[in-house]
Scaffold this motif. Structure first.
Motif, mmCIF file in Angstrom:
data_model
loop_
_atom_site.group_PDB
_atom_site.id
_atom_site.type_symbol
_atom_site.label_atom_id
_atom_site.label_comp_id
_atom_site.label_asym_id
_atom_site.label_seq_id
_atom_site.Cartn_x
_atom_site.Cartn_y
_atom_site.Cartn_z
ATOM 1 N N PRO A 135 33.994 -21.240 -44.481
ATOM 2 C CA PRO A 135 32.748 -21.059 -45.221
ATOM 3 C C PRO A 135 31.546 -21.004 -44.277
ATOM 4 O O PRO A 135 31.517 -21.668 -43.235
ATOM 5 C CB PRO A 135 32.684 -22.301 -46.116
ATOM 6 N N VAL A 136 30.557 -20.234 -44.660
ATOM 7 C CA VAL A 136 29.318 -20.145 -43.890
ATOM 8 C C VAL A 136 28.572 -21.471 -43.991
ATOM 9 O O VAL A 136 28.543 -22.112 -45.053
ATOM 10 C CB VAL A 136 28.446 -18.993 -44.437
ATOM 11 N N THR A 137 27.954 -21.901 -42.898
ATOM 12 C CA THR A 137 27.224 -23.169 -42.871
ATOM 13 C C THR A 137 25.724 -22.938 -43.038
ATOM 14 O O THR A 137 25.212 -21.828 -42.833
ATOM 15 C CB THR A 137 27.462 -23.906 -41.549
ATOM 16 N N LEU A 138 25.022 -24.004 -43.387
ATOM 17 C CA LEU A 138 23.560 -23.948 -43.471
ATOM 18 C C LEU A 138 22.966 -23.518 -42.140
ATOM 19 O O LEU A 138 22.045 -22.689 -42.097
ATOM 20 C CB LEU A 138 23.017 -25.322 -43.875
ATOM 21 N N ARG A 139 23.484 -24.047 -41.045
ATOM 22 C CA ARG A 139 22.944 -23.722 -39.725
ATOM 23 C C ARG A 139 23.080 -22.232 -39.426
ATOM 24 O O ARG A 139 22.163 -21.608 -38.877
ATOM 25 C CB ARG A 139 23.662 -24.550 -38.651
ATOM 26 N N GLN A 140 24.210 -21.647 -39.793
ATOM 27 C CA GLN A 140 24.405 -20.211 -39.572
ATOM 28 C C GLN A 140 23.385 -19.394 -40.350
ATOM 29 O O GLN A 140 22.841 -18.407 -39.841
ATOM 30 C CB GLN A 140 25.819 -19.801 -39.990
ATOM 31 N N VAL A 141 23.117 -19.802 -41.575
ATOM 32 C CA VAL A 141 22.130 -19.087 -42.392
ATOM 33 C C VAL A 141 20.740 -19.232 -41.792
ATOM 34 O O VAL A 141 19.973 -18.256 -41.702
ATOM 35 C CB VAL A 141 22.155 -19.596 -43.851
ATOM 36 N N TYR A 162 40.719 -20.070 -50.356
ATOM 37 C CA TYR A 162 41.461 -21.291 -50.025
ATOM 38 C C TYR A 162 40.846 -22.540 -50.656
ATOM 39 O O TYR A 162 41.232 -23.658 -50.326
ATOM 40 C CB TYR A 162 41.535 -21.453 -48.509
ATOM 41 N N GLY A 163 39.858 -22.354 -51.550
ATOM 42 C CA GLY A 163 39.265 -23.492 -52.235
ATOM 43 C C GLY A 163 38.255 -24.257 -51.409
ATOM 44 O O GLY A 163 37.967 -25.417 -51.694
ATOM 45 N N GLU A 164 37.683 -23.613 -50.390
ATOM 46 C CA GLU A 164 36.664 -24.242 -49.553
ATOM 47 C C GLU A 164 35.288 -23.718 -49.963
ATOM 48 O O GLU A 164 35.125 -22.540 -50.248
ATOM 49 C CB GLU A 164 36.920 -23.927 -48.079
ATOM 50 N N THR A 165 34.294 -24.589 -49.976
ATOM 51 C CA THR A 165 32.971 -24.222 -50.469
ATOM 52 C C THR A 165 31.902 -24.306 -49.389
ATOM 53 O O THR A 165 32.041 -25.034 -48.398
ATOM 54 C CB THR A 165 32.549 -25.139 -51.626
ATOM 55 N N CYS A 166 30.812 -23.572 -49.619
ATOM 56 C CA CYS A 166 29.612 -23.699 -48.794
ATOM 57 C C CYS A 166 28.775 -24.879 -49.297
ATOM 58 O O CYS A 166 28.942 -25.335 -50.434
ATOM 59 C CB CYS A 166 28.755 -22.440 -48.884
ATOM 60 N N ASP A 167 27.860 -25.322 -48.473
ATOM 61 C CA ASP A 167 26.897 -26.352 -48.872
ATOM 62 C C ASP A 167 25.774 -25.657 -49.640
ATOM 63 O O ASP A 167 24.647 -25.515 -49.157
ATOM 64 C CB ASP A 167 26.367 -27.073 -47.635
ATOM 65 N N LEU A 168 26.086 -25.216 -50.851
ATOM 66 C CA LEU A 168 25.140 -24.387 -51.609
ATOM 67 C C LEU A 168 23.837 -25.116 -51.907
ATOM 68 O O LEU A 168 22.764 -24.501 -51.901
ATOM 69 C CB LEU A 168 25.781 -23.912 -52.915
ATOM 70 N N GLN A 169 23.905 -26.403 -52.175
ATOM 71 C CA GLN A 169 22.693 -27.133 -52.535
ATOM 72 C C GLN A 169 21.647 -27.056 -51.431
ATOM 73 O O GLN A 169 20.473 -26.745 -51.684
ATOM 74 C CB GLN A 169 23.029 -28.597 -52.844
#
Length: 437
Positions: A135-141, A162-169
């Motif tokens: 998943p893409v990270t906040l730092r990458q964004v 694979y059921g892995e999430t980003c830190d959307l919040q």
């Protein structure tokens, strides 16, 4: 539990009217000598009538069903589509402002939409581990937005296959602080809103998202939900949805979304999610097996095995997994999965022989970003093993999960990776379309 569309269809079927309207089966399976599959289906398959509402501009039972979803998911508005999540993805991309930041691990529909609407995109190359996109990270964004000043929209995938999430919040909070819209392809996370044992519902942490009702809710194939949290944006997305949606949406599909919500809400009240959660914990404790530590307990991922051999073994035991890759097998489990199914899976996994995991193969994306380019030139087909170094003329990858490994306009590296899989797109008789040098 309210089911406005289901109740409308049931009422009409009971009336036994003479149907001089579409569809032309007239609500009756005509000749059982051919098949009786449709006997119980056709009476409920109708068209837009004076009481059945209109998906393009709903103000009756469809509108009521959509509002029930919006309330459950904590979104301002919900729109049904019977054209799959792809339709929702296209509507979001068509509604996006400025340059769009997307991730390499996006579904092929994202790249098709970027191409179709002529959008300028920055492709953030996901980190890769053991052959899968993380998943893409906040730092990458944060870094991508800082280095690419024209980005006005971010479109991420969460959860992944694979059921892995980003830190959307936190990503959403960052995007809002920059005046950037956050869109989410949450096709595999429709069930999150139903259970406290799962991550928070996607619709609460973005400006708009799409999620597939048929993937993780008990709805029929091709059903999807689009959510929006801003009135102006919602109108824009709805206008684009109406361009891409069929003008004859299937009422059985819409009714199945209506049913899926009511059914799962009732099952969760009865504790179905906790029973499934506990059984999944039992499966993950089987000695000699390892499973991915992900965010979604309904996405069971067997690791450190030969994916192809393990999937074939399970098929012989009457168990079909969602898909496999080189070293993993992925199972989609319902929040209301039957204990019989789970016990059958547990027994098969306990009895399964040890398969040696092949060495991980990672596609090498040397740069943090790729930039989609329009490339003109003569196209030819070349054998996969000879494609390295050529510029890709058509996105290609593995299906499922239908994520392009090589995008149109970029140089191909490690094309032989594709030969490890049976289900491919953009590959024809073992050949890839490339531009002549």
């Amino acid at each position: 539990m309210q089911m406005p569309i289901v109740e409308m269809l049931e009422n009409y079927a009971k009336q036994n009217n003479a149907r001089f309207h579409m569809p032309c089966h007239k609500g009756v399976a005509q000749d059982f000598a051919y098949s009786n599959v449709f006997e119980s289906v056709y009476p409920y398959d109708i068209t837009e009538l004076d009481f059945s509402d209109n998906l393009l501009n709903p103000d009756g039972v469809i509108d009521q069903a959509q509002k029930l979803y919006a309330d459950l998911y904590g979104a301002e508005q919900c729109f049904f589509t019977t054209n799959g999540s792809t339709c929702g993805v296209l509507s979001m991309i068509a509604s996006a402002d400025g340059d769009i930041l997307v991730e390499r691990g996006s579904h092929s529909s994202v790249f098709n939409g970027l191409s179709a609407f002529g959008k300028t995109a920055v492709v953030l190359n996901n980190h890769i581990k053991d052959g899968r996109f993380l998943p893409v990270t906040l730092r990458q964004v944060e870094i991508a937005v800082k280095e690419n000043k024209n980005i006005k929209t971010v479109l991420l995938t969460s959860p992944n296959y694979y059921g892995e999430t980003c830190d959307l919040q936190n990503i959403y909070a960052f995007c809002k602080s920059c005046g950037i819209s956050l869109f989410v392809d949450g096709a595999h996370g429709a069930h999150f809103a139903f259970s406290a044992l799962l991550p928070e519902g996607i619709a609460k942490n973005c400006d708009a998202c799409v999620t597939s009702a048929h993937k993780t809710l008990p709805a029929m194939t091709q059903t999807a939900l689009v959510f929006a949290n801003d009135g102006k944006l919602a109108k824009k997305i709805k206008a684009n949805l109406n361009k891409f949606n069929s003008s004859s949406p299937n009422y059985l599909l819409m009714a199945s979304m209506d049913f899926a919500r009511a059914y799962l809400q009732d099952k969760i009240l009865q504790g179905a999610d906790k029973r499934v959660y506990d059984e999944i914990k039992e499966i993950k404790s089987i000695k000699g097996l390892s499973f991915l530590d992900n965010d979604d307990f309904c996405r069971l991922v067997l690791c450190d095995t030969d994916g192809k051999k393990a999937a074939e073994y399970l098929r012989q035991k009457g168990i079909y997994a969602e898909f496999w890759d080189l070293s993993r097998v992925v199972f989609i489990v319902s929040l209301a999965e039957s204990m019989q199914n789970l016990l059958k899976l547990k027994q098969a996994l306990q009895d399964m022989p040890k398969f040696v995991s092949p060495a991980a193969m990672n596609i090498d994306y040397a740069e943090p970003y790729s930039f989609l380019k329009t490339v003109d030139g003569e196209v030819m087909e070349i054998e996969t093993e000879k494609a390295d170094g050529f510029v890709c003329a058509e996105q290609c990858g593995v299906y499922p999960p239908c994520i392009p490994l090589f995008l149109q306009g970029e140089k191909i590296r490690n094309a032989s990776y594709l030969k490890n899989f049976d289900g491919l797109f953009g590959v024809y008789d073992g050949k890839i379309r490339v531009y002549k040098k």
